[in-house]
Design a protein around this motif. Structure first.
Motif, PDB file in Angstrom:
ATOM      1  N   ASN A  41       0.880  -0.968   0.421  1.00  0.00           N
ATOM      2  CA  ASN A  41      -0.204   0.168  -0.004  1.00  0.00           C
ATOM      3  C   ASN A  41       1.054   1.491   0.323  1.00  0.00           C
ATOM      4  N   ASN A  42       1.895   1.205   0.691  1.00  0.00           N
ATOM      5  CA  ASN A  42       2.611   2.590   0.873  1.00  0.00           C
ATOM      6  C   ASN A  42       3.733   2.480  -0.207  1.00  0.00           C
ATOM      7  N   TYR A  43       3.696   1.450  -0.771  1.00  0.00           N
ATOM      8  CA  TYR A  43       4.790   1.851  -2.532  1.00  0.00           C
ATOM      9  C   TYR A  43       3.771   2.285  -3.288  1.00  0.00           C
ATOM     10  N   CYS A  44       2.114   2.257  -3.318  1.00  0.00           N
ATOM     11  CA  CYS A  44       1.435   2.647  -4.208  1.00  0.00           C
ATOM     12  C   CYS A  44       1.429   4.357  -4.332  1.00  0.00           C
ATOM     13  N   LEU A  45       1.630   4.313  -2.850  1.00  0.00           N
ATOM     14  CA  LEU A  45       1.034   5.293  -2.759  1.00  0.00           C
ATOM     15  C   LEU A  45       2.051   6.886  -3.006  1.00  0.00           C
TER      16      LEU A  45
ATOM     17  N   PRO B 238      -4.993  10.238  -4.660  1.00  0.00           N
ATOM     18  CA  PRO B 238      -3.879   8.302  -4.598  1.00  0.00           C
ATOM     19  C   PRO B 238      -3.980   7.786  -3.295  1.00  0.00           C
ATOM     20  N   TYR B 239      -4.721   7.929  -2.292  1.00  0.00           N
ATOM     21  CA  TYR B 239      -5.108   7.081  -1.520  1.00  0.00           C
ATOM     22  C   TYR B 239      -6.420   6.789  -1.451  1.00  0.00           C
ATOM     23  N   THR B 240      -7.180   6.787  -2.728  1.00  0.00           N
ATOM     24  CA  THR B 240      -8.435   6.784  -2.994  1.00  0.00           C
ATOM     25  C   THR B 240      -8.445   5.407  -4.051  1.00  0.00           C
ATOM     26  N   ILE B 241      -6.974   5.225  -4.286  1.00  0.00           N
ATOM     27  CA  ILE B 241      -6.384   4.166  -5.838  1.00  0.00           C
ATOM     28  C   ILE B 241      -6.195   3.430  -5.198  1.00  0.00           C
ATOM     29  N   CYS B 242      -5.111   3.581  -3.991  1.00  0.00           N
ATOM     30  CA  CYS B 242      -4.538   2.112  -3.095  1.00  0.00           C
ATOM     31  C   CYS B 242      -5.102   2.044  -1.886  1.00  0.00           C
ATOM     32  N   LYS B 243      -5.293   2.356  -2.084  1.00  0.00           N
ATOM     33  CA  LYS B 243      -6.784   1.490  -0.512  1.00  0.00           C
ATOM     34  C   LYS B 243      -7.616   0.212  -1.601  1.00  0.00           C
ATOM     35  N   ASP B 244      -7.915   0.555  -3.097  1.00  0.00           N
ATOM     36  CA  ASP B 244      -8.623  -0.343  -3.065  1.00  0.00           C
ATOM     37  C   ASP B 244      -8.115  -1.883  -3.368  1.00  0.00           C
ATOM     38  N   GLU B 245      -8.612  -1.972  -2.587  1.00  0.00           N
ATOM     39  CA  GLU B 245      -8.565  -3.884  -2.653  1.00  0.00           C
ATOM     40  C   GLU B 245      -7.381  -5.172  -4.030  1.00  0.00           C
ATOM     41  N   ARG B 246      -8.476  -4.350  -4.516  1.00  0.00           N
ATOM     42  CA  ARG B 246      -7.991  -4.721  -6.658  1.00  0.00           C
ATOM     43  C   ARG B 246      -6.715  -4.662  -7.319  1.00  0.00           C
ATOM     44  N   VAL B 247      -5.968  -3.125  -6.508  1.00  0.00           N
ATOM     45  CA  VAL B 247      -5.245  -2.318  -6.546  1.00  0.00           C
ATOM     46  C   VAL B 247      -3.513  -3.042  -5.486  1.00  0.00           C
ATOM     47  N   THR B 248      -3.847  -2.684  -4.599  1.00  0.00           N
ATOM     48  CA  THR B 248      -2.947  -3.110  -3.621  1.00  0.00           C
ATOM     49  C   THR B 248      -2.896  -4.323  -2.853  1.00  0.00           C
ATOM     50  N   ALA B 249      -1.815  -5.005  -1.725  1.00  0.00           N
ATOM     51  CA  ALA B 249      -2.395  -6.108  -1.088  1.00  0.00           C
ATOM     52  C   ALA B 249      -2.648  -5.224   0.121  1.00  0.00           C
ATOM     53  N   GLY B 250      -3.463  -3.456   0.355  1.00  0.00           N
ATOM     54  CA  GLY B 250      -4.219  -2.935   1.741  1.00  0.00           C
ATOM     55  C   GLY B 250      -3.138  -2.537   2.565  1.00  0.00           C
ATOM     56  N   PRO B 251      -3.575  -1.923   3.528  1.00  0.00           N
ATOM     57  CA  PRO B 251      -2.733  -1.262   4.407  1.00  0.00           C
ATOM     58  C   PRO B 251      -2.593  -2.555   5.817  1.00  0.00           C
ATOM     59  N   SER B 252      -3.236  -3.565   5.645  1.00  0.00           N
ATOM     60  CA  SER B 252      -2.774  -4.405   6.294  1.00  0.00           C
ATOM     61  C   SER B 252      -1.617  -5.449   6.376  1.00  0.00           C
ATOM     62  N   VAL B 253      -1.462  -5.142   5.422  1.00  0.00           N
ATOM     63  CA  VAL B 253      -0.120  -6.418   4.387  1.00  0.00           C
ATOM     64  C   VAL B 253       0.569  -6.210   4.276  1.00  0.00           C
ATOM     65  N   GLU B 254       1.403  -6.055   5.294  1.00  0.00           N
ATOM     66  CA  GLU B 254       2.658  -5.301   5.163  1.00  0.00           C
ATOM     67  C   GLU B 254       4.016  -5.981   4.850  1.00  0.00           C
TER      68      GLU B 254
END
Length: 449
Positions: free
Chosen positions: A161-165, A297-313
């Protein structure tokens, strides 16, 4: 569309009422009232109309017509009628109706027109910015984030998620700089919306306008003898009319009073709604759009189809391998991307086209602030390519107690540089819109595989 229907309904109501009451007398003079509504419609659509002058002209013309009707035994030349119109303010033949109606109409139309223009500007800015081409550095960063996991044998691992941001903050650095001016624009829109719900409600002004004008006409009827005497004293004794005309008396139906105003008979708009409901709905949508550009950027990157999500680090693609993403998240805006680890951003070269959109928002915000204070604003006339002339304040000291303090910013002239920028923005290529579509389609393609 709602405002246009509102004006058409008000004109229809006035026409119906005056035809029933005055019949042929009204029909012979109906162009005075038709011209009033024509000018109101032209003002609302951005025409070059000075509201105060237009309303003053309406009452002056109405006085001339009525003065002839109540004095049919005389013949009045054009020069004499012009002299009569000069006494409009001094004699107050229509009572206090013109003054009150001028205040109500100007402040309501100023607020309504500016609010609708603000909605248009906001939409245009969003559409234009969505077509801005991404930089080569942004495209490389996106490809790395989306495709490099395949090269490392990790096709099912999604980006951290942070990488995507950081990637999206680098790609949308210039867009994020819209945020400050965009938020001020939204705040100003919300304030004008409150005016539309309160003292500047155009619906409450236009709905009973026929009754208000009829009240003014009745005032003129009651004061006709005093008005005529003062006009004769100031403009001179008019010449008698020909014998045929002088034998006529004031038409009996001219003294007919209007029947009481019945709200249930008012026509409704096709939308079947009220201004209050429309404004409430728009206000909610405007509130949701605040901070749109900085949160994109947060709207795009929080989508589970785009990133692993903030909980998966730990189990996510960090740009090199399947592991935690360590670099810090960059702040918003162009100048904060100088050390962006994912996207090469030249902070010394702001996007000219986006800067022009920032200026467009700034100019519109100042116009909204003017409208909030009841002051007229200039818009481009869509019919003759000329600017609308300001018509002064629609407020009195006790009506508009709260004012903004601001410096008006004029719109920059359109020059050859701007045309080149606009042309480049419309060329075939990678736009932000295209970029996001491709981005999401690639993600979905990965999931299908």
């Amino acid at each position: 569309e709602f405002f246009r229907e509102l004006l058409e309904n008000a004109e229809r109501s006035l026409n119906d009422m005056f035809v029933r009451t005055y019949g042929m007398l009204y029909m012979q003079n109906s162009e005075v009232f038709q011209d009033l509504f024509t000018e109101l419609k032209r003002y609302y659509t951005g025409g070059n109309v000075n509201l105060e002058e237009m309303l003053n002209d309406f009452w002056a013309r109405l006085l001339e017509r009525m003065f002839q009707l109540i004095n049919p035994q005389y013949h009045f030349s054009e020069d004499y009628l012009e002299c009569v119109s000069k006494y409009t303010d001094q004699l107050k033949p229509f009572g206090d109706v013109p003054r009150k109606l001028k205040v109500q109409v100007t402040r309501a139309f100023i607020a309504a027109r500016t609010f609708v223009q603000g909605l248009t500007v906001g939409r245009e800015v969003a559409n234009r910015v969505s077509k801005v081409s991404p930089t080569p550095g942004c495209i490389r960063a996106l490809m790395k984030m989306l495709y490099c996991p395949y090269c490392r044998g990790l096709p099912t691992v999604k980006p951290c998620n942070n990488y995507c941001l950081n990637v999206m903050k680098g790609c949308l650095a210039n867009q994020a700089d819209l945020d400050t001016e965009w938020n001020l624009f939204i705040d100003a829109m919300l304030l004008v919306a409150e005016r539309l719900e309160g003292p500047f409600n155009i619906e409450s002004v236009m709905d009973p306008i026929d009754v208000k004008i009829s009240e003014a006409i009745m005032n003129m009827q009651e004061n006709s003898m005093q008005v005529s005497a003062k006009v004769f004293q100031g403009c001179g004794q008019p010449k008698p009319a020909p014998a045929l005309r002088s034998s006529r008396s004031v038409p009996e139906n001219f003294n007919t009073r209007f029947r009481p105003y019945n709200p249930e008979e008012r026509p409704t708009t096709a939308a079947g709604t009220s201004l209050d409901r429309l404004v409430t709905d728009i206000k909610e949508k405007l509130k949701l759009s605040k901070k749109f550009w900085s949160t994109l950027p947060y709207t795009i990157c929080k989508d589970e189809r785009v990133t692993a999500g903030p909980s998966v680090e730990e189990d996510c693609w960090n740009g090199h391998t399947k592991a935690r993403y360590l670099p810090e998240i960059m702040n918003d805006g162009l100048t904060n991307q100088i050390n962006n680890p994912e996207v090469d951003v030249d902070i010394t070269r702001p996007d000219t086209f986006i800067r022009q959109q920032i200026m467009a928002l700034r100019v519109m915000t100042n116009k909204l602030k003017n409208a909030y204070n009841g002051n007229d604003v200039n818009f481009q006339d869509t019919s003759d390519e000329t600017s609308g002339s300001g018509s002064g304040s629609g407020c009195t000291d006790d009506i508009c107690p709260t004012e903004f303090d601001f410096v008006t910013t004029e719109a920059p002239p359109v020059d050859s540089d701007r045309r080149e920028v606009e042309a480049s923005a419309t060329r075939p290529g990678w736009s932000l819109q295209t970029l996001l579509i491709i981005f999401l389609s690639l993600v979905l393609q990965r999931q299908w595989r």
